[in-house]
Motif scaffolding. Structure first.
Motif, mmCIF file in Angstrom:
data_model
loop_
_atom_site.group_PDB
_atom_site.id
_atom_site.type_symbol
_atom_site.label_atom_id
_atom_site.label_comp_id
_atom_site.label_asym_id
_atom_site.label_seq_id
_atom_site.Cartn_x
_atom_site.Cartn_y
_atom_site.Cartn_z
ATOM 1 N N GLY A 85 0.844 -1.190 0.000
ATOM 2 C CA GLY A 85 0.000 0.000 0.000
ATOM 3 C C GLY A 85 0.876 1.235 0.000
ATOM 4 N N SER A 86 0.725 2.082 1.016
ATOM 5 C CA SER A 86 1.562 3.273 1.116
ATOM 6 C C SER A 86 2.726 3.068 2.084
ATOM 7 C CB SER A 86 0.720 4.478 1.542
ATOM 8 O OG SER A 86 0.138 4.237 2.804
ATOM 9 N N ASP A 87 2.843 1.865 2.659
ATOM 10 C CA ASP A 87 3.945 1.554 3.573
ATOM 11 C C ASP A 87 5.140 1.023 2.794
ATOM 12 O OD1 ASP A 87 2.364 2.251 5.743
ATOM 13 O OD2 ASP A 87 1.570 0.216 5.955
ATOM 14 N N ILE A 88 6.284 1.673 2.982
ATOM 15 C CA ILE A 88 7.511 1.288 2.286
ATOM 16 C C ILE A 88 8.527 0.854 3.331
ATOM 17 C CG2 ILE A 88 9.355 2.079 0.762
ATOM 18 C CD1 ILE A 88 7.240 4.304 -0.065
ATOM 19 N N LEU A 107 15.600 6.795 -1.122
ATOM 20 C CA LEU A 107 15.071 6.066 -2.273
ATOM 21 C C LEU A 107 14.583 7.076 -3.295
ATOM 22 C CD1 LEU A 107 12.901 3.253 -0.614
ATOM 23 C CD2 LEU A 107 15.275 3.131 -1.362
ATOM 24 N N LYS A 108 14.995 6.875 -4.544
ATOM 25 C CA LYS A 108 14.491 7.687 -5.649
ATOM 26 C C LYS A 108 13.603 6.783 -6.493
ATOM 27 C CE LYS A 108 18.581 10.594 -5.863
ATOM 28 N NZ LYS A 108 19.784 10.905 -6.633
ATOM 29 N N PHE A 109 12.343 7.127 -6.577
ATOM 30 C CA PHE A 109 11.392 6.376 -7.391
ATOM 31 C C PHE A 109 11.299 7.061 -8.741
ATOM 32 C CE2 PHE A 109 10.345 4.860 -3.257
ATOM 33 C CZ PHE A 109 9.731 3.635 -3.420
ATOM 34 N N LYS A 110 11.612 6.310 -9.795
ATOM 35 C CA LYS A 110 11.598 6.877 -11.141
ATOM 36 C C LYS A 110 10.780 5.968 -12.052
ATOM 37 C CE LYS A 110 16.196 6.880 -10.944
ATOM 38 N NZ LYS A 110 17.597 6.999 -11.332
ATOM 39 N N LEU A 121 12.480 9.901 -1.545
ATOM 40 C CA LEU A 121 12.075 9.685 -0.162
ATOM 41 C C LEU A 121 13.287 9.458 0.721
ATOM 42 C CD1 LEU A 121 9.109 7.127 -0.310
ATOM 43 C CD2 LEU A 121 9.010 9.491 0.423
ATOM 44 N N ASP A 122 13.310 10.119 1.868
ATOM 45 C CA ASP A 122 14.295 9.827 2.909
ATOM 46 C C ASP A 122 13.584 8.957 3.934
ATOM 47 O OD1 ASP A 122 16.408 11.343 1.815
ATOM 48 O OD2 ASP A 122 15.510 13.179 2.581
ATOM 49 N N LEU A 123 14.047 7.725 4.088
ATOM 50 C CA LEU A 123 13.405 6.796 5.003
ATOM 51 C C LEU A 123 13.936 6.968 6.416
ATOM 52 C CD1 LEU A 123 12.960 5.559 2.092
ATOM 53 C CD2 LEU A 123 12.612 3.427 3.289
#
Length: 169
Positions: A85-88, A107-110, A121-123
């Motif tokens: 879902g929206s949990d990474i 993480l860079k989502f491309k 995103l910075d986790l």
């Protein structure tokens, strides 16, 4: 039989006129022009093809990046992403030694094609080698570029292609 009947030419049922030629030309060139417009539209509205902003600078940095990639690969440290879902969740680990500590993970989502949906995103660390974040991710194909830092040095750089499916509602 009379000589005129023997040399008689049967009447033609179809005569190709100038209007027929105009029709052929309109269909021929109309097809060519419509295909060209279609291809031009697709070229303008789809991916730009841009891989590097400045190819000269990218070429100068290539050897350094390749050496860093070889060094990071030799450490054996790898990562695993889980999207629910929206949990990474992202785990940084060594296959033989277990979880690997890191100070930060980005993480860079491309999208494989296009840039308008890309995000970074910075986790947040929640345990040794375990990072989490919450962010809505649209369904489809993504390339996830992970980078983990420990003591100011990169310990992991990994790119992975994932597929996010639409959640059942």
């Amino acid at each position: 039989m009379s000589p005129t009947k023997m040399n008689a030419v049967p009447a033609k049922s179809f005569v190709f006129t100038g209007w027929h030629m105009v029709g052929v030309l309109v269909l021929f060139f109309g097809t060519i022009i419509s295909v060209n417009f279609y291809m031009a539209y697709n070229a303008v509205t789809s991916w730009s093809g841009l891989v590097a902003e400045n190819t000269y600078v990218a070429s100068q940095q290539f050897n350094g990046k390749a050496a860093e990639a070889r060094t990071l690969t030799a450490t054996g440290i790898t990562g695993r992403i889980t999207v629910n879902g929206s949990d990474i969740r992202y785990e940084v680990f060594h296959p033989k030694n277990g979880p690997v500590a890191a100070d930060a993970l980005t993480l860079k989502f491309k999208r494989p094609v296009g840039e308008h949906q890309d995000f970074k995103l910075d986790l947040v660390p929640v345990g040794q080698g375990i990072f989490v974040a919450t962010h809505e991710i649209l369904p489809g194909q993504w390339i996830v570029d992970a980078s983990a830092i420990r003591n100011g040095k990169r310990v992991l750089h990994q790119a992975e292609r994932i597929s996010v499916s639409r959640r059942a509602e």
